[in-house]
Structure formats: structure tokens, C-alpha cells
Write a protein that holds these residues in place. Structure first.
Motif, PDB file in Angstrom:
ATOM      1  N   ASP A  96       0.802  -1.226   0.000  1.00 26.49           N
ATOM      2  CA  ASP A  96       0.000   0.000   0.000  1.00 26.49           C
ATOM      3  C   ASP A  96       0.837   1.280   0.000  1.00 26.49           C
ATOM      4  O   ASP A  96       0.344   2.339  -0.374  1.00 26.49           O
ATOM      5  N   LEU A  97       2.096   1.197   0.385  1.00 25.16           N
ATOM      6  CA  LEU A  97       2.950   2.385   0.427  1.00 25.16           C
ATOM      7  C   LEU A  97       4.087   2.338  -0.589  1.00 25.16           C
ATOM      8  O   LEU A  97       5.079   3.057  -0.468  1.00 25.16           O
ATOM      9  N   LEU A  98       3.930   1.526  -1.608  1.00 27.00           N
ATOM     10  CA  LEU A  98       4.983   1.351  -2.608  1.00 27.00           C
ATOM     11  C   LEU A  98       5.495   2.673  -3.154  1.00 27.00           C
ATOM     12  O   LEU A  98       6.701   2.886  -3.285  1.00 27.00           O
ATOM     13  N   TYR A  99       4.589   3.592  -3.475  1.00 27.78           N
ATOM     14  CA  TYR A  99       4.976   4.850  -4.109  1.00 27.78           C
ATOM     15  C   TYR A  99       5.213   5.970  -3.103  1.00 27.78           C
ATOM     16  O   TYR A  99       5.472   7.100  -3.503  1.00 27.78           O
TER      17      TYR A  99
ATOM     18  N   GLY B 276      12.563  12.213   0.376  1.00 28.12           N
ATOM     19  CA  GLY B 276      13.851  12.883   0.280  1.00 28.12           C
ATOM     20  C   GLY B 276      13.723  14.374   0.485  1.00 28.12           C
ATOM     21  O   GLY B 276      12.620  14.931   0.439  1.00 28.12           O
ATOM     22  N   PRO B 277      14.856  15.031   0.688  1.00 27.25           N
ATOM     23  CA  PRO B 277      14.851  16.482   0.893  1.00 27.25           C
ATOM     24  C   PRO B 277      14.264  17.223  -0.306  1.00 27.25           C
ATOM     25  O   PRO B 277      14.453  16.833  -1.451  1.00 27.25           O
TER      26      PRO B 277
ATOM     27  N   PRO C 220       9.783   6.348   7.685  1.00 35.09           N
ATOM     28  CA  PRO C 220      10.235   7.736   7.572  1.00 35.09           C
ATOM     29  C   PRO C 220      11.761   7.814   7.445  1.00 35.09           C
ATOM     30  O   PRO C 220      12.470   8.083   8.409  1.00 35.09           O
ATOM     31  N   ALA C 221      12.243   7.534   6.254  1.00 37.17           N
ATOM     32  CA  ALA C 221      13.685   7.544   6.004  1.00 37.17           C
ATOM     33  C   ALA C 221      13.943   8.029   4.584  1.00 37.17           C
ATOM     34  O   ALA C 221      13.113   7.834   3.694  1.00 37.17           O
ATOM     35  N   ARG C 222      15.091   8.640   4.378  1.00 39.00           N
ATOM     36  CA  ARG C 222      15.459   9.104   3.040  1.00 39.00           C
ATOM     37  C   ARG C 222      15.672   7.891   2.146  1.00 39.00           C
ATOM     38  O   ARG C 222      16.557   7.070   2.376  1.00 39.00           O
ATOM     39  N   THR C 223      14.826   7.797   1.115  1.00 39.42           N
ATOM     40  CA  THR C 223      14.889   6.631   0.231  1.00 39.42           C
ATOM     41  C   THR C 223      15.015   6.992  -1.239  1.00 39.42           C
ATOM     42  O   THR C 223      15.437   6.163  -2.037  1.00 39.42           O
TER      43      THR C 223
ATOM     44  N   PRO D 149      20.651   4.988  -6.889  1.00 41.15           N
ATOM     45  CA  PRO D 149      20.376   5.441  -8.256  1.00 41.15           C
ATOM     46  C   PRO D 149      20.889   4.470  -9.320  1.00 41.15           C
ATOM     47  O   PRO D 149      20.309   4.380 -10.403  1.00 41.15           O
ATOM     48  N   GLN D 150      21.938   3.725  -9.023  1.00 40.03           N
ATOM     49  CA  GLN D 150      22.446   2.763 -10.010  1.00 40.03           C
ATOM     50  C   GLN D 150      21.420   1.650 -10.253  1.00 40.03           C
ATOM     51  O   GLN D 150      21.226   1.212 -11.385  1.00 40.03           O
TER      52      GLN D 150
END
Length: 136
Positions: free
Chosen positions: A42-45, A51-52, A72-75, A80-81
Motif C-alpha cells: 500500500d505504500l509502494l509509491y 527525500g529532501p 520515515p527515512a530518506r529513500t 540510483p544505479q
């Protein structure tokens, strides 16, 4: 990858010169991030786009789910690779991402247009109910 492009656009000497003159960052907006397919988390997107300097719009149900069990974390730029590799793989499978983007954009514009038309019709209906006999 969109976030990587955002970071490149709003960094470096050119951006620093603009910022010194008062320019502000145009933040990426992740919109309509509720999961439509019940087979997906349910929270995939939502969990993948934190992110900031980003904005995420979501319906109340998705917000409640995030408050209940979100991460709640920067994901957004964690790997990016891996994102680049995924896009390359899609291309190797013969999927034309430019065409997919065109179709999704057209569908999105049509959906938002229809919602806007529905909103205007509802406002006209309510205005008519408030002022019987007046045409709008």
C-alpha cells in the motif's frame, strides 16, 4: 532518476548564481501516490520517494497507512544505479518508455481534465440550488 536530475539542476555554479539572486528550488512533486493495484504494497509509491526538497500528495487513506506503518527515512536516492539498471532492463525487454510516458501523460491530462469538468459542474449545480431561477 528524476530526483537525480533534480539534484543536478539545482546545484553547481550556475544554480549558486541564481540562488544568490533570490531563486528558489522548484521541488519535485510526487502526485497520486496511492497504490491502485491491491497486489502491491500500500505504500509502494510513498516509501520509495522520501527525500529532501520533495513534496508527496496522497489521499487520506494512504497518509493514515504511512502514519501506521510507513518508513520515515530518506529513500529517493538510496540506489540510483539500481534505478538506472531497471530502466535499461525495461528497454532491453522492448518496452518503449518514451511511448509509455506519452500515453500516461495523455491519460493523466484527460483524467485531471475530467475531474476539473466534474468540479465545475458540481459548483454550477450548487450555485443554482443557492439561487433558484438564476442561470449561470
Amino acid at each position: 532518476l528524476a530526483y537525480q536530475r533534480f539534484l543536478r539542476t539545482f546545484s553547481g555554479p550556475r544554480w549558486a548564481a541564481l540562488a544568490a539572486r533570490g531563486a528558489t528550488v522548484q521541488r519535485p512533486l510526487w502526485a497520486s501516490t496511492s497504490t491502485k493495484n491491491p497486489a502491491y504494497p500500500d505504500l509502494l509509491y510513498v516509501d520509495q520517494l522520501i527525500g529532501p526538497d520533495t513534496v508527496n500528495t496522497m489521499p487520506d487513506e494512504t497518509l493514515a497507512a504511512f502514519l501506521d506503518h510507513g518508513t520515515p527515512a530518506r529513500t529517493v536516492d538510496r540506489d540510483p544505479q539500481a534505478a538506472e539498471t531497471a530502466l535499461e532492463t525495461v528497454g532491453e525487454l522492448g518496452i518503449d518508455l518514451a511511448d509509455v510516458a506519452r500515453v500516461l501523460e495523455a491519460q493523466g491530462v484527460a483524467a485531471f481534465g475530467a475531474s476539473f469538468d466534474d468540479l465545475l459542474a458540481e459548483l454550477r449545480r450548487k450555485a443554482a440550488a443557492l439561487a433558484p431561477g438564476r442561470q449561470s
